[in-house]
Design an enzyme around this catalytic site. Structure first.
Site, short mmCIF file in Angstrom:
data_model
loop_
_atom_site.label_atom_id
_atom_site.label_comp_id
_atom_site.label_asym_id
_atom_site.label_seq_id
_atom_site.Cartn_x
_atom_site.Cartn_y
_atom_site.Cartn_z
N ASP A 43 -9.31 -4.98 -5.50
CA ASP A 43 -8.60 -4.13 -4.55
C ASP A 43 -9.47 -2.97 -4.41
OD1 ASP A 43 -7.14 -2.58 -3.11
OD2 ASP A 43 -5.52 -2.37 -4.19
N SER A 46 0.74 -1.27 0.10
CA SER A 46 -0.03 0.03 0.24
C SER A 46 0.81 1.20 -0.19
CB SER A 46 -0.81 -0.25 1.16
OG SER A 46 -2.09 0.77 1.10
N HIS A 100 -7.35 -5.90 -0.91
CA HIS A 100 -6.29 -4.82 -0.64
C HIS A 100 -5.22 -5.43 0.07
CE1 HIS A 100 -4.05 -0.97 -0.63
NE2 HIS A 100 -4.19 -1.06 0.65
#
Length: 443
Positions: A326, A232, A360
């Protein structure tokens, strides 16, 4: 209790190791429910269950017997782990203290009602995060706040820096597990930890350069370069490190943006602005969760070009791990931008692995899917996407691909095996991105 539960391996094992579970002493065809449970360090209870029937010999082998329903269905030998869910909503299973194991309780209950069935058998397996002989060394060197994990042996070992995302803090569980596969791994904090900044208002790349230098100067780290692993926000930081800093040979990013995000990035006399966003574009799901995927503006728009990270300046190859469900970033789109940009500058195409049904939060194997949780900085429940079965399979494959990539580019070893998820497979049945403009942004 009449049944015997056998676990292979017996006793302690690593969290990322598969376990074989066999139940013996049942009646032929006997219906049973298997239930798994564990408590995290905050005493939150996570549970999963599945219904089975014994074979003609009164035996139940989870590698051969499909689950008939419950938390999952089908042949899923590790389903009782990856399907774990917290009793309280919106809790994510993470390991806060890697020096202690998770104790997983496995129960065999009579019949197909997990609450009413009598207990037939029970076993407890401790699944830990430190391999025997591994060293865990807290690092407080200059400004660097981190923990170094060193495998057993004299070394030196290929070195990796591991960065998590916008939740901040010091997350060690991925680094400790990865070190168990022959790497010296530095779990690096960069805000919300000890004397580091509480918020990401500005990011100075010199801090990360200091961490790279620490690794390259360490006697147990094999030079002349290190690898980077980022998830991320930690992913775009790794892309910036690879693009501007020396001594980096291989970079893996998990669901990351190709632009600098959240806060301006400073390095020497240079500033890369953060990608602009429009918080008004957030959505609320039917369950009341924040869906933030559309708040980020397009990095290819002219007004955002300065936020793009100059990947073409990097010295080593890239691996992009992409969850196609995601809801944190438009990871598939960003990986395509990276590929187009690198090729336009005469660089090799990056390796990109697309995983359908994957959200994610891609963790090491057997961690349950975090489909939604309360963000530690925002303080609101955020939707991250993913389907449990597909996500669990992606985590197993991605973990192997990460190790293979680093062994190849840091250790000179050839690929162990190709990913089961190749490009054509991953895009079959999915909607391909069709950008309205060239995928290369001006810098």
């Amino acid at each position: 209790m009449a049944a015997t539960v056998t676990l292979e391996p017996a006793g302690r094992c690593r969290w990322d190791e598969p376990v074989r579970m066999v139940v013996r002493g049942l009646a032929p065809g006997q219906p049973v429910t298997l239930r798994a449970s564990l408590r995290d360090e905050k005493d939150a209870l996570f549970r999963a269950h599945a219904r089975y029937c014994a074979d003609a010999h009164g035996q139940l082998d989870l590698e051969r017997a499909p689950a008939l329903g419950g938390s999952f269905a089908g042949l899923e030998p590790m389903g009782l782990l990856w399907a774990l869910e917290s009793e309280k909503p919106l809790l994510r299973l993470v390991k806060r203290d890697v020096q202690t194991p998770f104790a997983v309780e496995l129960e065999v209950l009579d019949g197909h009602d997990p609450e009413a069935g009598g207990l037939l058998g029970r076993a407890v397996q401790e699944r830990d995060f430190l391999a025997p002989g591994m060293r865990r060394e807290p690092v407080r060197s200059g400004r660097v706040r981190a923990t170094l994990f060193l495998p057993p042996g004299t070394g030196p070992f290929p070195g990796i820096l591991d960065l998590f995302g916008s939740g901040g803090g010091l997350c060690e569980y991925r680094a400790s597990l990865l070190a168990g596969h022959g790497f010296a791994v530095l779990a690096l904090a960069y805000f919300r930890f000890e004397d580091l900044p509480e918020y990401l208002n500005n990011v100075c790349l010199e801090y990360f350069e200091e961490a790279v230098d620490f690794m390259l100067q360490h006697p147990k780290v094999k030079g002349p370069s290190v690898g980077l692993l980022g998830f991320s926000k930690g992913g775009d930081l790794c892309l910036s490190m690879a693009s501007f800093l020396k001594g980096i040979t291989a970079t893996v990013v998990i669901n990351a943006c190709v632009a600098n995000t959240i806060a301006p990035l400073h390095y020497k006399d240079m500033i890369i602005p953060n990608l602009s966003s429009d918080p008004g574009k957030y959505k609320i799901t039917e369950s009341g969760l924040l869906n933030l995927v559309d708040i980020w503006n397009d990095p290819l728009e002219k007004s955002n070009h300065r936020s793009l990270i100059p990947l073409e300046e990097a010295q080593g190859p890239f691996l992009f791990i992409v969850g196609m469900d995601d809801y944190g970033w438009k990871s598939e789109f960003y990986a395509q931008i990276a590929s187009e940009r690198l090729q336009a500058h005469g660089k090799d195409r990056p390796q990109i692995i697309y995983y359908p049904g994957t959200g994610h939060c891609i963790d090491p194997p057997y961690f349950p899917l975090c489909r939604a949780s309360v963000h530690s900085v925002l303080g609101h429940p955020v939707f991250y996407g993913g389907e449990p079965k597909a996500h669990s399979r992606a985590q197993v494959d991605a973990w192997q691909q990460i190790q293979t990539f680093f062994h190849k580019h840091l250790n000179g070893k050839k690929s162990v095996k190709p990913s089961k998820f190749n490009f054509s497979l991953m895009l079959s049945g999915s909607k391909k991105l069709k950008p309205k403009r060239n995928l290369i942004g001006d810098t």
